[in-house]
Design a protein around this motif. Structure first.
Motif, PDB file in Angstrom:
ATOM      1  N   LEU A   1       3.990  41.333  15.117  1.00  0.00           N
ATOM      2  CA  LEU A   1       4.202  40.096  15.882  1.00  0.00           C
ATOM      3  C   LEU A   1       4.062  40.333  17.386  1.00  0.00           C
ATOM      4  CD1 LEU A   1       7.277  38.627  13.960  1.00  0.00           C
ATOM      5  CD2 LEU A   1       4.939  37.720  13.977  1.00  0.00           C
ATOM      6  N   ILE A   2       4.673  41.405  17.863  1.00  0.00           N
ATOM      7  CA  ILE A   2       4.649  41.692  19.297  1.00  0.00           C
ATOM      8  C   ILE A   2       3.229  41.983  19.768  1.00  0.00           C
ATOM      9  CG2 ILE A   2       5.377  43.382  21.047  1.00  0.00           C
ATOM     10  CD1 ILE A   2       8.065  43.565  19.440  1.00  0.00           C
ATOM     11  N   THR A   3       2.507  42.818  19.057  1.00  0.00           N
ATOM     12  CA  THR A   3       1.138  43.171  19.493  1.00  0.00           C
ATOM     13  C   THR A   3       0.181  41.994  19.338  1.00  0.00           C
ATOM     14  OG1 THR A   3       0.676  44.194  17.340  1.00  0.00           O
ATOM     15  CG2 THR A   3       1.402  45.641  19.104  1.00  0.00           C
ATOM     16  N   GLN A   4       0.380  41.162  18.322  1.00  0.00           N
ATOM     17  CA  GLN A   4      -0.466  39.973  18.163  1.00  0.00           C
ATOM     18  C   GLN A   4      -0.305  38.999  19.322  1.00  0.00           C
ATOM     19  OE1 GLN A   4       0.637  38.306  14.357  1.00  0.00           O
ATOM     20  NE2 GLN A   4      -1.035  39.360  13.292  1.00  0.00           N
ATOM     21  N   HIS A   5       0.820  39.068  19.989  1.00  0.00           N
ATOM     22  CA  HIS A   5       1.088  38.138  21.085  1.00  0.00           C
ATOM     23  C   HIS A   5       1.065  38.817  22.454  1.00  0.00           C
ATOM     24  CE1 HIS A   5       2.371  35.900  17.559  1.00  0.00           C
ATOM     25  NE2 HIS A   5       2.034  34.834  18.274  1.00  0.00           N
ATOM     26  N   GLY A   6       0.386  39.962  22.523  1.00  0.00           N
ATOM     27  CA  GLY A   6       0.126  40.589  23.815  1.00  0.00           C
ATOM     28  C   GLY A   6       1.146  41.599  24.291  1.00  0.00           C
ATOM     29  N   GLY A   7       2.133  41.901  23.492  1.00  0.00           N
ATOM     30  CA  GLY A   7       3.142  42.859  23.904  1.00  0.00           C
ATOM     31  C   GLY A   7       2.884  44.227  23.306  1.00  0.00           C
ATOM     32  N   SER A  48      10.745  32.790  20.201  1.00  0.00           N
ATOM     33  CA  SER A  48       9.801  32.630  21.317  1.00  0.00           C
ATOM     34  C   SER A  48       8.386  32.388  20.791  1.00  0.00           C
ATOM     35  CB  SER A  48       9.818  33.871  22.221  1.00  0.00           C
ATOM     36  OG  SER A  48      11.042  33.980  22.902  1.00  0.00           O
ATOM     37  N   ILE A  49       7.994  33.134  19.781  1.00  0.00           N
ATOM     38  CA  ILE A  49       6.665  32.946  19.189  1.00  0.00           C
ATOM     39  C   ILE A  49       6.560  31.545  18.598  1.00  0.00           C
ATOM     40  CG2 ILE A  49       5.155  33.664  17.282  1.00  0.00           C
ATOM     41  CD1 ILE A  49       6.150  36.566  17.867  1.00  0.00           C
ATOM     42  N   THR A 106      16.326  46.384  12.033  1.00  0.00           N
ATOM     43  CA  THR A 106      16.231  45.009  12.519  1.00  0.00           C
ATOM     44  C   THR A 106      15.815  44.082  11.389  1.00  0.00           C
ATOM     45  OG1 THR A 106      13.921  45.297  13.155  1.00  0.00           O
ATOM     46  CG2 THR A 106      15.564  45.712  14.862  1.00  0.00           C
ATOM     47  N   LYS A 107      16.035  42.807  11.609  1.00  0.00           N
ATOM     48  CA  LYS A 107      15.557  41.776  10.696  1.00  0.00           C
ATOM     49  C   LYS A 107      14.848  40.745  11.530  1.00  0.00           C
ATOM     50  CE  LYS A 107      17.016  38.575   7.165  1.00  0.00           C
ATOM     51  NZ  LYS A 107      18.129  37.953   6.482  1.00  0.00           N
ATOM     52  N   PRO A 108      13.549  40.599  11.446  1.00  0.00           N
ATOM     53  CA  PRO A 108      12.633  41.255  10.516  1.00  0.00           C
ATOM     54  C   PRO A 108      12.502  42.754  10.798  1.00  0.00           C
ATOM     55  CG  PRO A 108      11.388  39.942  12.088  1.00  0.00           C
ATOM     56  CD  PRO A 108      12.852  39.699  12.349  1.00  0.00           C
ATOM     57  N   PRO A 109      11.986  43.503   9.813  1.00  0.00           N
ATOM     58  CA  PRO A 109      11.845  44.955   9.977  1.00  0.00           C
ATOM     59  C   PRO A 109      10.933  45.322  11.152  1.00  0.00           C
ATOM     60  CG  PRO A 109      11.359  44.289   7.710  1.00  0.00           C
ATOM     61  CD  PRO A 109      11.517  43.041   8.518  1.00  0.00           C
ATOM     62  N   VAL A 110      11.117  46.533  11.663  1.00  0.00           N
ATOM     63  CA  VAL A 110      10.377  46.995  12.837  1.00  0.00           C
ATOM     64  C   VAL A 110       8.865  46.893  12.636  1.00  0.00           C
ATOM     65  CG1 VAL A 110      10.412  49.455  12.238  1.00  0.00           C
ATOM     66  CG2 VAL A 110      10.279  48.773  14.619  1.00  0.00           C
ATOM     67  N   GLU A 111       8.378  47.141  11.432  1.00  0.00           N
ATOM     68  CA  GLU A 111       6.933  47.059  11.184  1.00  0.00           C
ATOM     69  C   GLU A 111       6.423  45.637  11.404  1.00  0.00           C
ATOM     70  OE1 GLU A 111       9.143  48.251   8.804  1.00  0.00           O
ATOM     71  OE2 GLU A 111       8.824  50.379   9.253  1.00  0.00           O
TER      72      GLU A 111
END
Length: 106
Positions: free
Chosen positions: A15-21, A66-67, A5-10
């Motif tokens: 990003l996902i965990t910082q925003h509650g996911g 979305s972020i 993916t772009k951005p990379p999975v890391e």
């Protein structure tokens, strides 16, 4: 998240965990969306063959946009399945049908 993916999975994981996911690298009951830059035909067919409706398969840009907007955006503009389908056809200016599969761009 599936594949490269772009951005990379890391970066997506942060990003996902910082925003509650949360992020899974395989499908579980908790997974609500599949994120990938493209989807090989074999995986698309596997998703579409499931008895239940497939989970939305979206481009990583849905997450970053979305972020940036501060809210979850509608998913329709970020779908991957429609762009990965070899069954979609388009008409050339001369009126001939052209298979999208032969005209895909990364």
């Amino acid at each position: 998240v599936d594949g490269r993916t772009k951005p990379p999975v890391e970066e997506l994981r942060v990003l996902i965990t910082q925003h509650g996911g949360f992020l899974e690298t395989y499908e579980t009951a908790e997974v609500t969306h599949v994120i990938c830059s493209n989807l090989p035909d074999s995986k698309r067919k596997k998703l579409m063959a499931k008895k239940r409706l497939p989970k939305p398969v979206l481009k990583p840009k849905w997450i970053t946009d979305s972020i940036q907007s501060g809210k979850l955006l509608p998913i329709h503009a970020y779908g991957v399945l429609a762009t990965a389908s070899p069954l979609l056809k388009m008409t050339t200016p001369s009126g001939r049908e052209a298979s999208e599969a032969g005209n895909r761009q990364g």
